[in-house]
Design a protein around this motif. Structure first.
Motif, PDB file in Angstrom:
ATOM      1  N   THR A   1       0.731  -1.098  -0.131  1.00  0.00           N
ATOM      2  CA  THR A   1       0.027   0.106  -0.190  1.00  0.00           C
ATOM      3  C   THR A   1       0.861   1.225  -0.175  1.00  0.00           C
ATOM      4  O   THR A   1       2.141   1.220   0.494  1.00  0.00           O
ATOM      5  N   ASP A   2       0.293   2.247  -0.463  1.00  0.00           N
ATOM      6  CA  ASP A   2       1.235   3.436  -0.830  1.00  0.00           C
ATOM      7  C   ASP A   2       1.824   4.003   0.351  1.00  0.00           C
ATOM      8  O   ASP A   2       3.099   4.411   0.523  1.00  0.00           O
TER       9      ASP A   2
ATOM     10  N   LYS B   1       5.114   2.140   1.377  1.00  0.00           N
ATOM     11  CA  LYS B   1       6.181   1.691   0.227  1.00  0.00           C
ATOM     12  C   LYS B   1       7.584   2.667   0.626  1.00  0.00           C
ATOM     13  O   LYS B   1       7.374   3.941   1.070  1.00  0.00           O
TER      14      LYS B   1
END
Length: 121
Positions: free
Chosen positions: A58-59, A62
């Motif tokens: 998920t962003d 990252k």
């Protein structure tokens, strides 16, 4: 049948690191996709990372989290670096035979009991 047991959670300060482990039983585990999800108090369970033929994140994690697996040990890891207070949650690992749409919790057949991660500021 696959049984999953998470470990490695705990209390850590902002910017610290933890490594979660997901130990599995079952001969077919090495062929399964494995995902990590988390659930904070009052919030829905959300996808964190998954490993299949590739890795997915998920962003918000990252560049900070890394998922990996050691099939010889039937274990999947989630290395979490530069932890933030918003990472505080119960973390669950999950496994399933499908290798698509891995951010969807319904793709997984087996779940662990969860391990608490608390990031203090």
């Amino acid at each position: 049948q696959v049984q999953l047991v998470e470990s490695g959670g705990g209390l850590v300060q902002v910017g610290g690191s933890l490594r979660l482990s997901c130990a599995a039983s079952g001969r077919t585990f090495s062929s399964y996709a494995v995902g990590w999800f988390r659930q904070a108090p009052g919030k829905e369970r959300e996808f964190v990372a998954a490993i299949s033929w590739s890795t997915y994140y998920t962003d918000s994690v990252k560049g900070r989290f890394t998922i990996s697996r050691d099939n010889a040990k039937n274990t999947v890891y989630l290395q979490m670096n530069n932890l933030k207070p918003e990472d505080t949650a119960v973390y669950y690992c999950a496994a399933g035979p499908g290798h698509a749409f891995l951010s969807n919790s319904r793709r997984y057949d087996y779940w662990g009991q969860g391990t608490q991660v608390t990031v203090s500021s």
